[in-house]
Motif scaffolding. Structure first.
Motif, PDB file in Angstrom:
ATOM      1  N   ILE A   3      57.213 -63.757  43.219  1.00 19.93           N
ATOM      2  CA  ILE A   3      57.592 -63.966  44.625  1.00 19.93           C
ATOM      3  C   ILE A   3      56.384 -63.918  45.553  1.00 19.93           C
ATOM      4  O   ILE A   3      56.364 -64.564  46.586  1.00 19.93           O
ATOM      5  CB  ILE A   3      58.691 -62.957  45.052  1.00 19.93           C
ATOM      6  N   HIS A   4      55.335 -63.188  45.155  1.00 23.69           N
ATOM      7  CA  HIS A   4      54.146 -63.066  45.990  1.00 23.69           C
ATOM      8  C   HIS A   4      53.353 -64.369  46.065  1.00 23.69           C
ATOM      9  O   HIS A   4      52.508 -64.527  46.938  1.00 23.69           O
ATOM     10  CB  HIS A   4      53.258 -61.921  45.507  1.00 23.69           C
ATOM     11  N   ILE A   5      53.636 -65.289  45.180  1.00 27.12           N
ATOM     12  CA  ILE A   5      53.014 -66.606  45.239  1.00 27.12           C
ATOM     13  C   ILE A   5      53.687 -67.447  46.320  1.00 27.12           C
ATOM     14  O   ILE A   5      53.045 -68.233  47.002  1.00 27.12           O
ATOM     15  CB  ILE A   5      53.104 -67.317  43.870  1.00 27.12           C
ATOM     16  N   LEU A   6      54.979 -67.266  46.501  1.00 27.09           N
ATOM     17  CA  LEU A   6      55.757 -68.076  47.447  1.00 27.09           C
ATOM     18  C   LEU A   6      55.791 -67.501  48.855  1.00 27.09           C
ATOM     19  O   LEU A   6      55.887 -68.243  49.824  1.00 27.09           O
ATOM     20  CB  LEU A   6      57.196 -68.213  46.946  1.00 27.09           C
ATOM     21  N   ILE A   7      55.771 -66.183  48.965  1.00 24.18           N
ATOM     22  CA  ILE A   7      55.971 -65.514  50.256  1.00 24.18           C
ATOM     23  C   ILE A   7      54.838 -64.536  50.503  1.00 24.18           C
ATOM     24  O   ILE A   7      54.457 -63.788  49.606  1.00 24.18           O
ATOM     25  CB  ILE A   7      57.318 -64.770  50.276  1.00 24.18           C
ATOM     26  N   THR A   8      54.308 -64.553  51.713  1.00 23.42           N
ATOM     27  CA  THR A   8      53.247 -63.615  52.069  1.00 23.42           C
ATOM     28  C   THR A   8      53.571 -62.943  53.398  1.00 23.42           C
ATOM     29  O   THR A   8      54.377 -63.449  54.181  1.00 23.42           O
ATOM     30  CB  THR A   8      51.882 -64.317  52.204  1.00 23.42           C
ATOM     31  N   THR A   9      52.948 -61.801  53.611  1.00 22.92           N
ATOM     32  CA  THR A   9      53.018 -61.125  54.902  1.00 22.92           C
ATOM     33  C   THR A   9      51.603 -60.793  55.330  1.00 22.92           C
ATOM     34  O   THR A   9      50.759 -60.431  54.503  1.00 22.92           O
ATOM     35  CB  THR A   9      53.851 -59.829  54.840  1.00 22.92           C
ATOM     36  N   ASP A  10      51.342 -60.963  56.610  1.00 23.11           N
ATOM     37  CA  ASP A  10      50.021 -60.700  57.171  1.00 23.11           C
ATOM     38  C   ASP A  10      50.227 -60.360  58.643  1.00 23.11           C
ATOM     39  O   ASP A  10      50.853 -61.138  59.361  1.00 23.11           O
ATOM     40  CB  ASP A  10      49.153 -61.938  57.007  1.00 23.11           C
ATOM     41  N   GLN A  11      49.732 -59.240  59.071  1.00 24.42           N
ATOM     42  CA  GLN A  11      49.914 -58.810  60.471  1.00 24.42           C
ATOM     43  C   GLN A  11      49.403 -59.858  61.453  1.00 24.42           C
ATOM     44  O   GLN A  11      49.874 -59.931  62.580  1.00 24.42           O
ATOM     45  CB  GLN A  11      49.219 -57.475  60.717  1.00 24.42           C
ATOM     46  N   ILE A  13      49.704 -63.072  61.108  1.00 21.19           N
ATOM     47  CA  ILE A  13      50.575 -64.265  61.086  1.00 21.19           C
ATOM     48  C   ILE A  13      51.983 -63.823  61.435  1.00 21.19           C
ATOM     49  O   ILE A  13      52.633 -63.092  60.691  1.00 21.19           O
ATOM     50  CB  ILE A  13      50.557 -64.942  59.698  1.00 21.19           C
ATOM     51  N   LEU A  14      52.447 -64.242  62.601  1.00 18.62           N
ATOM     52  CA  LEU A  14      53.789 -63.925  63.102  1.00 18.62           C
ATOM     53  C   LEU A  14      54.096 -62.424  63.045  1.00 18.62           C
ATOM     54  O   LEU A  14      55.206 -62.013  62.729  1.00 18.62           O
ATOM     55  CB  LEU A  14      54.856 -64.714  62.349  1.00 18.62           C
ATOM     56  N   GLY A  15      53.078 -61.618  63.314  1.00 23.17           N
ATOM     57  CA  GLY A  15      53.267 -60.171  63.391  1.00 23.17           C
ATOM     58  C   GLY A  15      53.684 -59.514  62.086  1.00 23.17           C
ATOM     59  O   GLY A  15      54.303 -58.461  62.077  1.00 23.17           O
ATOM     60  N   GLY A  16      53.347 -60.133  60.955  1.00 20.03           N
ATOM     61  CA  GLY A  16      53.671 -59.549  59.659  1.00 20.03           C
ATOM     62  C   GLY A  16      55.010 -59.975  59.097  1.00 20.03           C
ATOM     63  O   GLY A  16      55.428 -59.509  58.039  1.00 20.03           O
ATOM     64  N   ARG A  24      53.144 -71.133  58.483  1.00 21.19           N
ATOM     65  CA  ARG A  24      53.594 -70.151  59.461  1.00 21.19           C
ATOM     66  C   ARG A  24      55.120 -70.238  59.578  1.00 21.19           C
ATOM     67  O   ARG A  24      55.699 -69.898  60.592  1.00 21.19           O
ATOM     68  CB  ARG A  24      52.915 -70.399  60.810  1.00 21.19           C
ATOM     69  N   VAL A  25      55.765 -70.715  58.532  1.00 16.05           N
ATOM     70  CA  VAL A  25      57.217 -70.890  58.497  1.00 16.05           C
ATOM     71  C   VAL A  25      57.846 -69.592  57.996  1.00 16.05           C
ATOM     72  O   VAL A  25      57.656 -69.214  56.843  1.00 16.05           O
ATOM     73  CB  VAL A  25      57.627 -72.066  57.586  1.00 16.05           C
ATOM     74  N   PRO A  26      58.605 -68.903  58.865  1.00 15.78           N
ATOM     75  CA  PRO A  26      59.234 -67.652  58.442  1.00 15.78           C
ATOM     76  C   PRO A  26      60.309 -67.881  57.383  1.00 15.78           C
ATOM     77  O   PRO A  26      61.052 -68.866  57.425  1.00 15.78           O
ATOM     78  CB  PRO A  26      59.871 -67.103  59.709  1.00 15.78           C
ATOM     79  N   VAL A  27      60.381 -66.980  56.432  1.00 20.11           N
ATOM     80  CA  VAL A  27      61.403 -67.055  55.391  1.00 20.11           C
ATOM     81  C   VAL A  27      62.793 -67.041  56.025  1.00 20.11           C
ATOM     82  O   VAL A  27      63.702 -67.718  55.552  1.00 20.11           O
ATOM     83  CB  VAL A  27      61.223 -65.891  54.388  1.00 20.11           C
ATOM     84  N   GLU A  28      62.935 -66.307  57.102  1.00 22.56           N
ATOM     85  CA  GLU A  28      64.220 -66.237  57.813  1.00 22.56           C
ATOM     86  C   GLU A  28      64.728 -67.626  58.197  1.00 22.56           C
ATOM     87  O   GLU A  28      65.935 -67.876  58.213  1.00 22.56           O
ATOM     88  CB  GLU A  28      64.061 -65.371  59.064  1.00 22.56           C
ATOM     89  N   SER A  29      63.804 -68.548  58.473  1.00 24.20           N
ATOM     90  CA  SER A  29      64.238 -69.894  58.860  1.00 24.20           C
ATOM     91  C   SER A  29      64.977 -70.603  57.732  1.00 24.20           C
ATOM     92  O   SER A  29      65.830 -71.457  57.983  1.00 24.20           O
ATOM     93  CB  SER A  29      63.057 -70.733  59.342  1.00 24.20           C
ATOM     94  N   LEU A  30      64.668 -70.252  56.482  1.00 24.59           N
ATOM     95  CA  LEU A  30      65.408 -70.826  55.354  1.00 24.59           C
ATOM     96  C   LEU A  30      66.885 -70.501  55.476  1.00 24.59           C
ATOM     97  O   LEU A  30      67.740 -71.378  55.339  1.00 24.59           O
ATOM     98  CB  LEU A  30      64.860 -70.300  54.029  1.00 24.59           C
TER      99      LEU A  30
END
Length: 51
Positions: A3-11, A13-16, A24-30
């Protein structure tokens, strides 16, 4: 698949918020798109790196 290949978090980018790697597409948008009836194929095709 890791999952770490598909999804990342970074403070910086969009506040983590979790985003699809390389975008910069949030997973929530899916989930928002799925609720609206958009197919997975259409959603991923619309991502900046999708084809």
């Amino acid at each position: 698949m890791n999952i770490h290949i598909l999804i990342t978090t970074d403070q910086d980018i969009l506040g983590g918020q979790p985003v699809f790697t390389g975008t910069r597409v949030p997973v929530e948008s899916l989930f928002d798109h799925l609720e609206a009836g958009v197919s997975l194929d259409d959603f991923f095709r619309r991502l900046p790196y999708g084809n």
